[in-house]
Design a protein around this motif. Structure first.
Motif, PDB file in Angstrom:
ATOM      1  N   SER A   1       0.884  -1.285   0.049  1.00  0.00           N
ATOM      2  CA  SER A   1       0.124  -0.138   0.134  1.00  0.00           C
ATOM      3  C   SER A   1       0.833   1.228  -0.007  1.00  0.00           C
ATOM      4  CB  SER A   1      -0.929   0.015   1.329  1.00  0.00           C
ATOM      5  OG  SER A   1      -1.697   1.222   1.165  1.00  0.00           O
ATOM      6  N   ARG A   2       0.673   2.105  -1.153  1.00  0.00           N
ATOM      7  CA  ARG A   2       1.429   3.560  -1.160  1.00  0.00           C
ATOM      8  C   ARG A   2       0.349   4.385  -1.482  1.00  0.00           C
ATOM      9  NH1 ARG A   2       7.010   1.722  -4.567  1.00  0.00           N
ATOM     10  NH2 ARG A   2       7.793   0.132  -3.286  1.00  0.00           N
ATOM     11  N   PRO A   3       0.336   5.584  -1.290  1.00  0.00           N
ATOM     12  CA  PRO A   3      -0.350   6.584  -1.479  1.00  0.00           C
ATOM     13  C   PRO A   3      -0.584   6.787  -2.914  1.00  0.00           C
ATOM     14  CG  PRO A   3       1.142   7.601   0.041  1.00  0.00           C
ATOM     15  CD  PRO A   3       1.675   6.262  -0.171  1.00  0.00           C
ATOM     16  N   VAL A   4       0.349   6.524  -3.848  1.00  0.00           N
ATOM     17  CA  VAL A   4      -0.086   6.777  -5.266  1.00  0.00           C
ATOM     18  C   VAL A   4      -0.826   5.404  -5.988  1.00  0.00           C
ATOM     19  CG1 VAL A   4       1.170   6.293  -7.410  1.00  0.00           C
ATOM     20  CG2 VAL A   4       2.048   7.900  -5.688  1.00  0.00           C
ATOM     21  N   PHE A   5      -0.521   4.564  -5.186  1.00  0.00           N
ATOM     22  CA  PHE A   5      -1.409   3.191  -5.467  1.00  0.00           C
ATOM     23  C   PHE A   5      -2.823   3.439  -5.017  1.00  0.00           C
ATOM     24  CE2 PHE A   5       2.702   0.511  -5.436  1.00  0.00           C
ATOM     25  CZ  PHE A   5       2.919   0.757  -6.945  1.00  0.00           C
ATOM     26  N   GLU A   6      -3.098   3.899  -3.952  1.00  0.00           N
ATOM     27  CA  GLU A   6      -4.171   3.825  -3.217  1.00  0.00           C
ATOM     28  C   GLU A   6      -5.202   5.020  -3.915  1.00  0.00           C
ATOM     29  OE1 GLU A   6      -5.513   2.095  -0.907  1.00  0.00           O
ATOM     30  OE2 GLU A   6      -3.593   1.058  -0.079  1.00  0.00           O
ATOM     31  N   ALA A   7      -4.382   6.081  -4.543  1.00  0.00           N
ATOM     32  CA  ALA A   7      -5.165   7.232  -4.985  1.00  0.00           C
ATOM     33  C   ALA A   7      -5.650   6.727  -6.574  1.00  0.00           C
ATOM     34  CB  ALA A   7      -4.537   8.413  -5.263  1.00  0.00           C
ATOM     35  N   TYR A   8      -4.700   5.916  -7.060  1.00  0.00           N
ATOM     36  CA  TYR A   8      -4.889   5.373  -8.701  1.00  0.00           C
ATOM     37  C   TYR A   8      -6.333   4.495  -8.474  1.00  0.00           C
ATOM     38  CZ  TYR A   8      -4.101   3.057 -12.875  1.00  0.00           C
ATOM     39  OH  TYR A   8      -4.229   2.555 -14.327  1.00  0.00           O
ATOM     40  N   ALA A   9      -6.307   3.547  -7.429  1.00  0.00           N
ATOM     41  CA  ALA A   9      -7.223   2.734  -7.254  1.00  0.00           C
ATOM     42  C   ALA A   9      -8.520   3.249  -6.918  1.00  0.00           C
ATOM     43  CB  ALA A   9      -7.018   1.528  -6.380  1.00  0.00           C
ATOM     44  N   ALA A  10      -8.692   4.242  -6.022  1.00  0.00           N
ATOM     45  CA  ALA A  10      -9.679   5.029  -5.873  1.00  0.00           C
ATOM     46  C   ALA A  10     -10.439   5.609  -6.983  1.00  0.00           C
ATOM     47  CB  ALA A  10      -9.464   6.153  -4.711  1.00  0.00           C
ATOM     48  N   ARG A  11      -9.599   6.104  -7.925  1.00  0.00           N
ATOM     49  CA  ARG A  11     -10.070   6.605  -9.246  1.00  0.00           C
ATOM     50  C   ARG A  11     -10.682   5.740 -10.056  1.00  0.00           C
ATOM     51  NH1 ARG A  11      -5.141   9.335  -8.700  1.00  0.00           N
ATOM     52  NH2 ARG A  11      -4.125   8.467 -10.446  1.00  0.00           N
ATOM     53  N   LEU A  12     -10.112   4.432 -10.280  1.00  0.00           N
ATOM     54  CA  LEU A  12     -10.548   3.261 -10.797  1.00  0.00           C
ATOM     55  C   LEU A  12     -11.781   2.880 -10.496  1.00  0.00           C
ATOM     56  CD1 LEU A  12      -7.230   1.340 -11.109  1.00  0.00           C
ATOM     57  CD2 LEU A  12      -8.459   2.574 -13.243  1.00  0.00           C
ATOM     58  N   ARG A  13     -12.115   2.913  -8.954  1.00  0.00           N
ATOM     59  CA  ARG A  13     -13.249   2.211  -8.531  1.00  0.00           C
ATOM     60  C   ARG A  13     -14.484   2.996  -8.596  1.00  0.00           C
ATOM     61  NH1 ARG A  13      -9.572   0.565  -3.138  1.00  0.00           N
ATOM     62  NH2 ARG A  13      -8.497  -1.152  -4.303  1.00  0.00           N
ATOM     63  N   GLU A  14     -14.291   4.442  -9.266  1.00  0.00           N
ATOM     64  CA  GLU A  14     -15.442   5.213  -9.512  1.00  0.00           C
ATOM     65  C   GLU A  14     -15.759   5.256 -10.870  1.00  0.00           C
ATOM     66  OE1 GLU A  14     -17.241   7.371  -7.431  1.00  0.00           O
ATOM     67  OE2 GLU A  14     -16.092   6.080  -5.867  1.00  0.00           O
ATOM     68  N   ARG A  15     -15.306   4.393 -11.544  1.00  0.00           N
ATOM     69  CA  ARG A  15     -15.786   4.263 -13.012  1.00  0.00           C
ATOM     70  C   ARG A  15     -17.107   3.237 -13.263  1.00  0.00           C
ATOM     71  NH1 ARG A  15     -13.056   6.312 -16.912  1.00  0.00           N
ATOM     72  NH2 ARG A  15     -13.735   5.002 -18.542  1.00  0.00           N
TER      73      ARG A  15
END
Length: 209
Positions: A174-188
């Motif tokens: 878990s890294r901030p960059v990965f968490e932020a990217y995954a959060a954007r994906l999960r909104e699609r």
């Protein structure tokens, strides 16, 4: 009349990646759900994928296997969906799509199996070390939006699935960059549809007879 695309899958597999990509494309498709012990090893399915694994798609009589290939193929086959950049803008698209399918996949799998590259032998492994591969993956998704800038593409489906699953199952840190990217994906919307459809299938398969 059956649809032009058939997806062979199991909801508890990488078939979720192909389903997500199909939902992003927005074209109708048929689905064949195969179990691991019998369906994937049947003569009929081995004629489609000799590896006996899912996913696979058949589009207009043509077979495509391997998740990264399925994502790239569907983006090209259905250009109206806008999931591939113009040919002169595909450097990052191809680079990171196939980086995730090659070095990242190998690094994650080897770590899960308990294998570490011996010190001094890194050049023999396509990914060097697990940490090197993960650091490079972080670079790929470190922008404020998507791999190819402001435009979501098929590369984000495949790379995004690696990140999303890795965070969920602990196979990548878990890294901030990965968490932020995954959060954007999960909104699609397509991501949400895929999860809803596959989770419903999983619940049905796990329901006692």
């Amino acid at each position: 009349m059956s649809n032009e695309i058939t997806l062979y899958t199991n909801p508890m597999s990488r078939g979720q990646i192909a389903r997500w990509m199909l939902e992003e494309v927005g074209e109708p498709y048929d689905m064949v759900v195969l179990d691991y012990d019998v369906g994937m090893k049947s003569a009929d399915y081995l004629a489609i994928n000799p590896m006996g694994k899912v996913p696979a798609i058949v589009h207009a009589g043509k077979v495509v296997t391997e998740c990264a290939a399925i994502c790239a193929y569907l983006a090209d086959a259905f250009p109206a969906a806008g999931l591939a950049p113009a040919t002169d803008g595909r450097a990052d698209y191809y680079r990171w799509l196939f980086f995730a399918a090659g070095p990242v996949e190998a690094a994650i799998t080897n770590k899960a199996l308990g294998f570490a590259v011996p010190e001094g032998r890194e050049r023999l492994a396509g990914y060097g070390t697990f940490d090197h591969a993960i650091d490079a993956l972080e670079r790929a998704v470190s922008g404020p939006a998507w791999i190819c800038g402001d435009r979501f593409t098929a590369a984000d489906v495949y790379v995004g699935a690696q990140v999303d699953w890795g965070l969920s199952f602990g196979s990548i840190p878990s890294r901030p960059v990965f968490e932020a990217y995954a959060a954007r994906l999960r909104e699609r919307p397509a991501y949400k549809r895929q999860k809803e459809l596959d989770n419903a299938l999983i619940a049905k398969m796990q329901k006692p007879a």
